[in-house]
Design a protein around this motif. Structure first.
Motif, short mmCIF file in Angstrom:
data_model
loop_
_atom_site.label_atom_id
_atom_site.label_comp_id
_atom_site.label_asym_id
_atom_site.label_seq_id
_atom_site.Cartn_x
_atom_site.Cartn_y
_atom_site.Cartn_z
N MET A 151 0.85 -1.20 0.00
CA MET A 151 0.00 0.00 0.00
C MET A 151 0.88 1.24 0.00
O MET A 151 2.00 1.22 0.52
CB MET A 151 -0.92 0.01 1.22
N MET A 152 0.39 2.31 -0.60
CA MET A 152 1.12 3.57 -0.66
C MET A 152 0.78 4.39 0.58
O MET A 152 -0.37 4.70 0.84
CB MET A 152 0.75 4.34 -1.93
N LEU A 153 1.84 4.75 1.34
CA LEU A 153 1.65 5.47 2.60
C LEU A 153 2.08 6.93 2.53
O LEU A 153 1.72 7.73 3.40
CB LEU A 153 2.41 4.77 3.73
N GLN A 154 2.87 7.33 1.53
CA GLN A 154 3.29 8.72 1.37
C GLN A 154 3.43 9.05 -0.11
O GLN A 154 4.30 8.53 -0.76
CB GLN A 154 4.62 8.97 2.09
N PRO A 155 2.54 9.89 -0.64
CA PRO A 155 1.33 10.43 0.01
C PRO A 155 0.34 9.31 0.29
O PRO A 155 0.25 8.36 -0.49
CB PRO A 155 0.79 11.42 -1.02
N ILE A 156 -0.38 9.43 1.37
CA ILE A 156 -1.19 8.31 1.83
C ILE A 156 -2.40 8.09 0.92
O ILE A 156 -3.08 9.02 0.52
CB ILE A 156 -1.62 8.53 3.29
N GLN A 157 -2.60 6.84 0.55
CA GLN A 157 -3.71 6.50 -0.35
C GLN A 157 -5.04 6.59 0.37
O GLN A 157 -5.13 6.63 1.60
CB GLN A 157 -3.49 5.08 -0.91
N ARG A 158 -6.11 6.61 -0.43
CA ARG A 158 -7.46 6.86 0.10
C ARG A 158 -7.87 5.85 1.17
O ARG A 158 -8.42 6.23 2.20
CB ARG A 158 -8.46 6.84 -1.06
N SER A 159 -7.62 4.58 0.95
CA SER A 159 -8.08 3.56 1.90
C SER A 159 -7.25 3.49 3.17
O SER A 159 -7.62 2.81 4.11
CB SER A 159 -8.07 2.17 1.22
N SER A 160 -6.11 4.21 3.20
CA SER A 160 -5.23 4.15 4.38
C SER A 160 -5.23 5.42 5.21
O SER A 160 -4.51 5.51 6.20
CB SER A 160 -3.78 3.84 3.92
N ASP A 165 -6.69 -2.49 3.42
CA ASP A 165 -6.09 -1.47 2.54
C ASP A 165 -4.78 -1.91 1.91
O ASP A 165 -4.28 -1.25 1.01
CB ASP A 165 -5.89 -0.16 3.30
N ASN A 166 -4.22 -3.05 2.35
CA ASN A 166 -2.98 -3.53 1.74
C ASN A 166 -3.24 -4.61 0.69
O ASN A 166 -2.31 -5.25 0.20
CB ASN A 166 -2.02 -4.07 2.81
N GLN A 167 -4.50 -4.81 0.34
CA GLN A 167 -4.80 -5.81 -0.68
C GLN A 167 -5.83 -5.29 -1.69
O GLN A 167 -6.79 -5.97 -2.02
CB GLN A 167 -5.29 -7.11 -0.03
N LEU A 168 -5.54 -4.10 -2.17
CA LEU A 168 -6.33 -3.57 -3.29
C LEU A 168 -5.71 -4.09 -4.57
O LEU A 168 -4.97 -3.41 -5.28
CB LEU A 168 -6.35 -2.04 -3.25
N PHE A 169 -6.01 -5.37 -4.85
CA PHE A 169 -5.35 -6.08 -5.95
C PHE A 169 -6.32 -6.46 -7.06
O PHE A 169 -6.24 -7.54 -7.63
CB PHE A 169 -4.60 -7.30 -5.44
N CYS A 170 -7.22 -5.54 -7.38
CA CYS A 170 -8.13 -5.70 -8.52
C CYS A 170 -9.08 -6.89 -8.34
O CYS A 170 -9.59 -7.44 -9.33
CB CYS A 170 -7.35 -5.86 -9.83
N GLY A 171 -9.30 -7.25 -7.09
CA GLY A 171 -10.17 -8.39 -6.81
C GLY A 171 -9.42 -9.71 -6.72
O GLY A 171 -10.02 -10.74 -6.40
N GLY A 172 -8.13 -9.69 -6.97
CA GLY A 172 -7.34 -10.92 -6.95
C GLY A 172 -7.05 -11.40 -8.38
O GLY A 172 -7.68 -10.98 -9.35
N PHE A 173 -6.07 -12.29 -8.48
CA PHE A 173 -5.63 -12.76 -9.80
C PHE A 173 -6.78 -13.39 -10.59
O PHE A 173 -6.98 -13.06 -11.76
CB PHE A 173 -4.49 -13.77 -9.63
N GLN A 174 -7.53 -14.27 -9.96
CA GLN A 174 -8.60 -14.97 -10.67
C GLN A 174 -9.67 -13.99 -11.15
O GLN A 174 -10.14 -14.07 -12.29
CB GLN A 174 -9.23 -16.04 -9.76
N THR A 175 -10.04 -13.03 -10.28
CA THR A 175 -11.07 -12.07 -10.65
C THR A 175 -10.59 -11.16 -11.78
O THR A 175 -11.32 -10.89 -12.75
CB THR A 175 -11.48 -11.22 -9.43
N GLN A 176 -9.36 -10.66 -11.65
CA GLN A 176 -8.85 -9.73 -12.65
C GLN A 176 -8.68 -10.39 -14.02
O GLN A 176 -9.11 -9.84 -15.04
CB GLN A 176 -7.52 -9.13 -12.20
N TRP A 177 -8.07 -11.58 -14.03
CA TRP A 177 -7.70 -12.17 -15.33
C TRP A 177 -8.74 -13.14 -15.88
O TRP A 177 -8.96 -13.19 -17.10
CB TRP A 177 -6.33 -12.85 -15.21
#
Length: 355
Positions: free
Chosen positions: A29-38, A55-67
């Motif tokens: 997750m991006m902490l600086q500048p801090i992302q919306r979910s964090s 907030d550390n797993q905003l991964f497009c729904g996961g590999f199976q969901t994304q692809w």
């Protein structure tokens, strides 16, 4: 017993595979500048921010969901593409509160910190969209127009290879010199690279589709210096007898736009100009004692001519009323002008007639 034992081993094996798959999944997750979910993690700066423990797993729904489900597509800020809009991390969603978390200057080199809790190799990409509307979702097309370069080993690169780093990864980004905004969306994408996959050129670890993490932060970028607003001065000339002087000389002649004539109390050599047949309120000018004669303009061309100083004496008309003659008789207030000026000693026959 033997069959039961084999079944038990099979179940344990499946569970073990699932656990390993979950353990090796990258998180970040991006902490600086801090992302919306964090933002909730810095409640002292951003009170009342909604909490997202994932907030550390905003991964497009996961590999199976994304692809497999969404054909490789992902929400612009890490939500699954198939989630109903507004998605939670996009404008209008739960975590996109519209708060500007950092303000920078155009062309500045800024520090960015990303926390990697499980490294899966790969690289970072940063993009910027001058959105300027916290209520409107930034589009990927806008983000793709500004790929920010990162400093890596003294060189600027479009993709930042993280190697095997874990924990807080801090790097420097170069902001564009030609972008300012009241609200820019900074997008961080982590393309992991430890899964086996294939492309048209072959198969390898890191080839083909991989798991992706995407975060968004709201920032602003101010100009390097204040820019003055151009001011255009427009002068409009109205064809009337009354002209506001723009140049002051000595002696000074001041034109006062009034309808009251001050009768001279000391002998002067001043001739007052009568107005032309223009729909304006006639005025009379009283000047300081000088030897200046101002000729009356013609009915068609409103001009004021200053001649060589002479002495002009006009006989005062008395004994009856004075009225304007054509073509001045159509000018509002002209009769009153004739009455006042003829009694004061200036009564041009071209303008007035007295009985």
């Amino acid at each position: 017993m033997q069959a039961g034992g084999i079944m038990l081993l099979a179940v344990v094996g499946v569970v073990g595979v699932v656990m390993v798959a979950d353990r090796v999944r990258g998180h970040g997750m991006m902490l600086q500048p801090i992302q919306r979910s964090s933002m909730w993690r810095e409640s002292h700066r951003f009170p009342n921010s909604p909490t997202n423990y994932g907030d550390n797993q905003l991964f497009c729904g996961g590999f199976q969901t994304q692809w497999n489900q969404n054909g490789g597509r992902c929400g612009t800020c890490g939500d699954a593409y198939n989630v109903e809009t507004p998605r939670p991390n996009e404008a209008g969603g739960e975590y996109a509160t519209g708060v500007i978390v950092e303000t920078y200057t155009q062309g500045e080199v800024i520090d960015v910190t990303v926390k990697i809790t499980a490294n899966h190799l790969g690289y970072f990409v940063f993009k910027l969209c001058p959105n300027n509307n916290v209520s409107q979702p930034a589009t990927q097309q806008c983000l793709d127009q500004h790929v920010l370069q990162a400093y890596s080993s003294g060189s600027l690169v479009d993709t930042y290879n993280i190697g095997s780093a874990t924990g807080n990864v801090t790097l420097s980004l170069q902001l564009p010199s030609d972008v300012t905004c009241t609200q820019c969306v900074l997008q961080w994408t982590y393309h992991t690279g430890n899964s086996w996959g294939c492309t048209t050129t072959g198969c390898c670890v890191g080839c083909g589709p991989q798991e992706n993490f995407v975060n968004c932060a709201d920032i602003s970028i101010t100009p390097t210096s204040a820019t003055a607003t151009p001011t255009t001065l427009t002068t409009t000339t109205t064809p009337t007898i009354t002209t506001t002087p723009t140049t002051i000389t000595t002696p000074t002649t001041t034109t006062t736009p009034t309808t009251t004539t001050t009768k001279p109390t000391t002998p002067t050599t001043t001739t007052t100009t009568a107005p032309t047949p223009t729909p304006t309120t006639p005025t009379t000018t009283t000047t300081t004692p000088t030897t200046t004669t101002t000729t009356a303009p013609t009915p068609t061309t409103p001009t004021t001519t200053t001649t060589t100083p002479t002495t002009t004496t006009t006989t005062s008309q008395s004994g009856g009323g004075c009225v304007a003659v054509a073509p001045y008789d159509v000018v509002p207030g002209m009769d009153n002008w004739c009455q006042i000026n003829c009694n004061a000693g200036f009564c041009p026959a071209s303008h007035c007639q007295c009985s």
